[in-house]
Design a protein around this motif. Structure first.
Motif, PDB file in Angstrom:
ATOM      1  N   ALA A  37     -16.452   7.158  47.029  1.00 13.85           N
ATOM      2  CA  ALA A  37     -17.412   8.169  47.486  1.00 13.85           C
ATOM      3  C   ALA A  37     -17.263   9.461  46.707  1.00 13.85           C
ATOM      4  O   ALA A  37     -18.254  10.140  46.403  1.00 13.85           O
ATOM      5  CB  ALA A  37     -17.231   8.428  48.982  1.00 13.85           C
ATOM      6  N   ALA A  72     -18.223   5.134  53.596  1.00 13.65           N
ATOM      7  CA  ALA A  72     -19.090   5.209  52.422  1.00 13.65           C
ATOM      8  C   ALA A  72     -18.408   4.625  51.191  1.00 13.65           C
ATOM      9  O   ALA A  72     -19.044   3.926  50.383  1.00 13.65           O
ATOM     10  CB  ALA A  72     -19.495   6.662  52.166  1.00 13.65           C
ATOM     11  N   ILE A 117     -25.268   3.630  53.499  1.00  7.04           N
ATOM     12  CA  ILE A 117     -24.466   4.857  53.464  1.00  7.04           C
ATOM     13  C   ILE A 117     -25.143   5.953  54.282  1.00  7.04           C
ATOM     14  O   ILE A 117     -24.476   6.681  55.041  1.00  7.04           O
ATOM     15  CB  ILE A 117     -24.242   5.295  52.003  1.00  7.04           C
TER      16      ILE A 117
END
Length: 372
Positions: free
Chosen positions: A157, A337, A358
């Protein structure tokens, strides 16, 4: 009269503990206090609730995504009450990039920027004597030498956010990323799912830097949190790659926070101010494997020479670094995520469905209209 005694928690890497422990052994006693530092793994940042740590420790070294959770649980003392508004104003001007600003949330500062870092480029100077400047150049280089993305733990992420920041500044308030920018960032990551990336997908930044230092089959990591300690071990560093909006990087580093269980004394206040002062930041902390947060330390030629040019090579990245989400739930979202990005990239899935998952995760972990 017995000196006031405090217990602190930091992270288990020389950059995280060596200067603090040395200061506790030599500086704190002269200031009339006793500090004992415990350590936990780097991954402890993401794994342990901040309220639980605050119930057990007076001082906690943390990173900025924790501040929303800390405020929600009312477990830290704002720095306005610890060192005062005037000292914070001076530090705001002195701290490099958004290092101090990253700990300001809900109108208060919840930590002091002890250590400054952002995602930068790391490379083997023998295999990559001139580092690429742009993402297009990184993609081209990956056809010739082993280039790996940093994707373990939360870093998928973070890498995604750094790339997005290089494509466009800022991000929406109530969603994670602009759809067009997100798709472009994901597609760039997909182009860099090289054999080297797949082979090292479980390696954290320290392991990736160690691989370069040991001369393993890894020539470049375009985004990895900078560790000054590796500059003396043959790893070369450079600013993060540029996109349409320039250098893109997500701030790291750590701050020192004071828990509600702590009784703040004049002696402790003096120690914290010393840690953030010029002498500690430009001399003591670099001499003990630390990575200071004052701009003057990053610009100090003596400090830069001692660490083989690490600071001058990466300071532009740090000055322009972006912040991560900091709302209550940000850590859980970051974890989810990252997993979704890894799964999608490994499966060679298109951007749209991955980004949709996400965004759904962001909506679950973030209350609309709250500060991020």
């Amino acid at each position: 009269m017995r000196a006031p005694s405090f217990r602190g928690l930091t992270w288990d890497h020389p950059r995280g503990y060596r200067a603090l422990e040395a200061a506790a052994a030599t500086v704190a006693p002269a200031q009339g206090l006793s500090i004992a530092w415990d350590r936990h793994p780097l991954e402890g940042f993401e794994a342990h609730p901040i309220a639980d740590l605050a119930a057990r420790y007076d001082l906690i070294v943390l990173d900025h995504p924790h501040v929303g959770e800390a405020v929600a649980h009312d477990c830290l003392v704002p720095m306005e009450e610890v060192i005062g508004a005037d000292a914070l104003a001076a530090l705001q001007d002195a701290a490099i990039g958004p290092s101090l600003a990253s700990y300001r949330y809900a109108g208060k500062h919840w930590a002091l920027p002890l250590d400054a870092a952002s995602q930068v480029m790391a490379h083997d100077p023998a295999r990559v004597p001139t580092p690429p400047r742009t993402w297009d150049e990184v993609v081209a280089l990956a056809r010739a030498v082993p280039v790996a993305l940093s994707l373990s733990g939360p870093h998928a992420a973070l890498t995604f956010q750094s790339i997005a920041a290089s494509l466009a500044r800022g991000r929406p308030q109530d969603t994670f990323v602009d759809p067009e920018i997100g798709a472009r960032a994901y597609d760039l990551m997909a182009r860099l799912m090289t054999d080297a990336t797949r082979a090292r997908i479980g390696q954290n930044p320290i392991a990736l830097l160690e691989a370069i230092a040991q001369g393993q089959d890894l020539a470049l990591v375009p985004l990895v949190y900078g560790y000054v300690n590796y500059a003396r071990r043959g790893v070369a560093f450079a600013d993060a790659p540029r996109g349409d909006a320039g250098i893109g990087s997500i701030l790291g580093g750590t701050g020192i926070a004071v828990s509600r269980r702590c009784t703040v004394t004049d002696e402790l206040r003096a120690h914290l101010l010393w840690l953030m002062g010029e002498d500690a930041q430009r001399r003591f902390i670099p001499a003990h494997d630390g990575q200071p947060a004052l701009r003057s330390a990053w610009a100090d030629p003596e400090v830069d020479r001692a660490w083989d040019g690490f600071y001058s090579a990466t300071c532009a990245t740090l000055e322009g670094a972006s912040l991560r989400p900091r709302h209550d739930g940000a850590i859980a979202f970051q974890t989810e995520a990252s997993a979704l990005l890894r799964e999608g990239l490994l499966a060679e899935e298109a951007a749209a469905p991955v980004l949709a998952r996400i965004e759904a995760a962001f909506a679950r972990h973030h209350i609309r209209g709250t500060e991020t």
